[in-house]
Design an enzyme around this catalytic site. Structure first.
Site, PDB file in Angstrom:
ATOM      1  N   SER A 180      -2.918   3.759   8.650  1.00  0.00           N
ATOM      2  CA  SER A 180      -3.720   4.630   9.519  1.00  0.00           C
ATOM      3  C   SER A 180      -3.803   4.074  10.922  1.00  0.00           C
ATOM      4  O   SER A 180      -4.136   4.802  11.850  1.00  0.00           O
ATOM      5  CB  SER A 180      -5.154   4.727   9.000  1.00  0.00           C
ATOM      6  OG  SER A 180      -5.190   5.028   7.656  1.00  0.00           O
ATOM      7  N   HIS A 219       2.485   9.047   7.949  1.00  0.00           N
ATOM      8  CA  HIS A 219       1.034   9.025   7.733  1.00  0.00           C
ATOM      9  C   HIS A 219       0.594  10.334   7.072  1.00  0.00           C
ATOM     10  O   HIS A 219       0.484  11.364   7.734  1.00  0.00           O
ATOM     11  CB  HIS A 219       0.352   8.811   9.104  1.00  0.00           C
ATOM     12  CG  HIS A 219      -1.127   8.659   9.054  1.00  0.00           C
ATOM     13  ND1 HIS A 219      -1.932   8.839  10.161  1.00  0.00           N
ATOM     14  CD2 HIS A 219      -1.969   8.328   8.041  1.00  0.00           C
ATOM     15  CE1 HIS A 219      -3.184   8.639   9.828  1.00  0.00           C
ATOM     16  NE2 HIS A 219      -3.234   8.329   8.551  1.00  0.00           N
ATOM     17  N   GLU A 255       1.829  12.891   9.881  1.00  0.00           N
ATOM     18  CA  GLU A 255       1.974  12.353  11.237  1.00  0.00           C
ATOM     19  C   GLU A 255       3.080  11.292  11.161  1.00  0.00           C
ATOM     20  O   GLU A 255       2.954  10.303  10.444  1.00  0.00           O
ATOM     21  CB  GLU A 255       0.648  11.728  11.695  1.00  0.00           C
ATOM     22  CG  GLU A 255       0.636  11.275  13.132  1.00  0.00           C
ATOM     23  CD  GLU A 255      -0.708  10.631  13.538  1.00  0.00           C
ATOM     24  OE1 GLU A 255      -1.349   9.951  12.718  1.00  0.00           O
ATOM     25  OE2 GLU A 255      -1.095  10.803  14.709  1.00  0.00           O
ATOM     26  N   ASN A 309      -6.112   9.402  14.736  1.00  0.00           N
ATOM     27  CA  ASN A 309      -7.316   8.577  14.845  1.00  0.00           C
ATOM     28  C   ASN A 309      -7.726   8.290  16.288  1.00  0.00           C
ATOM     29  O   ASN A 309      -8.883   8.007  16.553  1.00  0.00           O
ATOM     30  CB  ASN A 309      -7.133   7.282  14.055  1.00  0.00           C
ATOM     31  CG  ASN A 309      -7.290   7.549  12.571  1.00  0.00           C
ATOM     32  OD1 ASN A 309      -8.191   8.276  12.159  1.00  0.00           O
ATOM     33  ND2 ASN A 309      -6.400   7.005  11.756  1.00  0.00           N
TER      34      ASN A 309
HETATM   35  N1  NAD Z   1      -7.751   6.710   1.988  1.00  0.00           N
HETATM   36  C1  NAD Z   1      -7.433   7.522   2.989  1.00  0.00           C
HETATM   37  O1  NAD Z   1      -8.096   8.546   3.247  1.00  0.00           O
HETATM   38  C2  NAD Z   1      -6.207   7.233   3.829  1.00  0.00           C
HETATM   39  C3  NAD Z   1      -5.679   8.266   4.613  1.00  0.00           C
HETATM   40  C4  NAD Z   1      -4.505   8.027   5.337  1.00  0.00           C
HETATM   41  C5  NAD Z   1      -3.896   6.765   5.300  1.00  0.00           C
HETATM   42  N2  NAD Z   1      -4.459   5.766   4.531  1.00  0.00           N
HETATM   43  C6  NAD Z   1      -3.763   4.470   4.491  1.00  0.00           C
HETATM   44  O2  NAD Z   1      -3.076   4.372   3.245  1.00  0.00           O
HETATM   45  C7  NAD Z   1      -3.018   3.002   2.828  1.00  0.00           C
HETATM   46  C8  NAD Z   1      -3.605   2.867   1.424  1.00  0.00           C
HETATM   47  O3  NAD Z   1      -4.938   3.334   1.443  1.00  0.00           O
HETATM   48  P1  NAD Z   1      -5.700   3.723   0.095  1.00  0.00           P
HETATM   49  O4  NAD Z   1      -6.963   4.381   0.520  1.00  0.00           O
HETATM   50  O5  NAD Z   1      -4.780   4.402  -0.853  1.00  0.00           O
HETATM   51  O6  NAD Z   1      -6.037   2.262  -0.458  1.00  0.00           O
HETATM   52  P2  NAD Z   1      -6.463   1.822  -1.941  1.00  0.00           P
HETATM   53  O7  NAD Z   1      -7.298   0.612  -1.765  1.00  0.00           O
HETATM   54  O8  NAD Z   1      -6.994   2.996  -2.711  1.00  0.00           O
HETATM   55  O9  NAD Z   1      -5.059   1.408  -2.619  1.00  0.00           O
HETATM   56  C9  NAD Z   1      -4.306   0.315  -2.201  1.00  0.00           C
HETATM   57  C10 NAD Z   1      -3.446  -0.158  -3.386  1.00  0.00           C
HETATM   58  O10 NAD Z   1      -2.552  -1.174  -2.916  1.00  0.00           O
HETATM   59  C11 NAD Z   1      -2.375  -2.080  -3.985  1.00  0.00           C
HETATM   60  N3  NAD Z   1      -1.784  -3.317  -3.468  1.00  0.00           N
HETATM   61  C12 NAD Z   1      -2.399  -4.336  -2.799  1.00  0.00           C
HETATM   62  N4  NAD Z   1      -1.501  -5.314  -2.541  1.00  0.00           N
HETATM   63  C13 NAD Z   1      -0.298  -4.907  -3.023  1.00  0.00           C
HETATM   64  C14 NAD Z   1       1.012  -5.478  -3.065  1.00  0.00           C
HETATM   65  N5  NAD Z   1       1.264  -6.685  -2.536  1.00  0.00           N
HETATM   66  N6  NAD Z   1       2.005  -4.776  -3.668  1.00  0.00           N
HETATM   67  C15 NAD Z   1       1.758  -3.563  -4.223  1.00  0.00           C
HETATM   68  N7  NAD Z   1       0.533  -2.977  -4.219  1.00  0.00           N
HETATM   69  C16 NAD Z   1      -0.476  -3.638  -3.627  1.00  0.00           C
HETATM   70  C17 NAD Z   1      -3.750  -2.238  -4.565  1.00  0.00           C
HETATM   71  O11 NAD Z   1      -3.706  -2.775  -5.901  1.00  0.00           O
HETATM   72  C18 NAD Z   1      -4.253  -0.781  -4.529  1.00  0.00           C
HETATM   73  O12 NAD Z   1      -3.948  -0.108  -5.737  1.00  0.00           O
HETATM   74  C19 NAD Z   1      -3.741   2.194   3.904  1.00  0.00           C
HETATM   75  O13 NAD Z   1      -2.799   1.712   4.810  1.00  0.00           O
HETATM   76  C20 NAD Z   1      -4.655   3.249   4.554  1.00  0.00           C
HETATM   77  O14 NAD Z   1      -4.962   2.948   5.897  1.00  0.00           O
HETATM   78  C21 NAD Z   1      -5.581   5.980   3.791  1.00  0.00           C
END
Ligand code: NAD
Length: 296
Positions: free
Chosen positions: A119, A140, A152, A190
């Site tokens: 993000s 994104h 995005e 953002n």
């Molecule tokens: N949640 C949202 O609304 C949203 C929206 C757009 C973008 N994002 C982006 O998406 C990404 C993930 O966000 P999320 O909300 O799904 O997070 P989350 O915490 O729900 O999931 C992250 C996952 O990554 C795994 N992980 C950690 N280290 C790892 C590794 N070395 N190898 C493989 N897996 C690993 C964790 O076990 C977890 O299951 C972030 O970069 C976030 O900024 C999130």
């Protein structure tokens, strides 16, 4: 031609991304360090397909075929060795992402595109730890991925035009609407959303209006589906604070300085929906919006 997709991280966004690729006939390798998280992700994907069946947008057969397109792995090396594209969707932590991209650069075929769903972290910085910065790009997706239309696409400083074109076409194949932007702090989504949320928090902090008035004005006056304070609770106040800090540090401009009230709330552990309280309080089984006592 992209056919094999590896998704690294099976959390909130990773399971949604795996879902849409699998539904569109791509072979998906879903990778997470945590085996329990992979199990949970498959259950969530199955439940979300059931929701689509109930709405009549897909059939039971499509669900079965889509789920059969997904394989799970706990090792990046095994899960990416024949990938055409890898989409990194691990937790939003710069050191973790740099470590994962170094590993991906060694494990994935040299021709593979390496994308990140970050993000706010610089795509140029992520690309710089690989030997193929021209093949690194931001993809994104928005939450919830099966529902939200936007992708995005973020060009890093070195991203090649062919790679951008390929990601635009891939996003369209998923039924999404791609928008291409350049790699500066917050990208576009953002960079515009977070200052609006920060201004809403400042308006509350300065006593100009209360929580309900601020959110109702933006909902009814600007036709936003959710007010900015409710949206901040939904995103997570810690996530909002960290993105505002990326904007503040990245542009060196005080107009992005996080409101002291936001900083205090995060320090106090009031993170919004995920902690049960932010600008509103959230209790299981209650769908009504209830303003936190702190702001009554
Ligand atoms: N949640 C949202 O609304 C949203 C929206 C757009 C973008 N994002 C982006 O998406 C990404 C993930 O966000 P999320 O909300 O799904 O997070 P989350 O915490 O729900 O999931 C992250 C996952 O990554 C795994 N992980 C950690 N280290 C790892 C590794 N070395 N190898 C493989 N897996 C690993 C964790 O076990 C977890 O299951 C972030 O970069 C976030 O900024 C999130």
């Amino acid at each position: 031609m992209i056919k094999k997709v590896s998704v690294i991280g099976a959390g909130t966004m990773g399971n949604g991304i795996a879902h849409v690729f699998a539904q569109n006939n791509f072979e998906v390798n879903l990778v997470d360090v945590n085996a329990g998280q992979l199990e949970k992700a498959l259950q969530t994907i199955s439940k979300n397909f059931d929701r689509q069946i109930a709405k009549g947008t897909i059939t039971k057969d499509i669900k079965k075929e889509s789920l059969a397109n997904i394989s799970t792995f706990t090792s990046i090396k095994e899960g990416t060795q024949d990938a055409d594209i890898v989409i990194e969707v691990a937790s939003e932590n710069i050191d973790l992402k740099l470590k994962i991209f170094k590993e991906l650069d060694d494990a994935a075929p040299v021709s593979a595109i390496l994308a990140s769903n970050t993000s706010s972290i610089s795509i140029t910085k992520i690309a710089a730890v690989t030997r193929r910065p021209q093949h690194v790009i931001g993809m994104h997706f928005m939450n919830p991925v099966p529902v939200m239309k936007l992708v995005e696409i973020i060009n890093g400083y070195a991203t090649s035009k062919n790679v951008t074109d390929e990601i635009v076409s891939l996003s369209k194949k998923l039924g999404k609407v791609p928008c291409v932007v350049n790699d500066y702090p917050g990208f576009i989504a953002n960079k515009i959303l977070m200052p609006m949320i920060n201004e809403a928090i400042y308006s509350l902090y300065e006593g100009i209006a209360g929580v309900e008035a601020i959110d109702t004005i933006m909902k009814l006056g600007m036709a936003h589906p959710m007010g900015p304070l409710q949206l901040a609770d939904f995103i997570g106040l810690d996530v909002c604070l960290s993105i505002l800090n990326v904007l503040y540090n990245g542009f060196g401009n005080t107009k992005y300085a996080p409101c002291p009230l936001l900083v205090n709330m995060v320090t106090a552990g009031k993170l919004g929906v995920k902690s049960g309280e932010g600008f509103y309080v959230y209790t299981a089984g209650n769908k009504d919006l209830v303003v936190s006592d702190r702001f009554k």
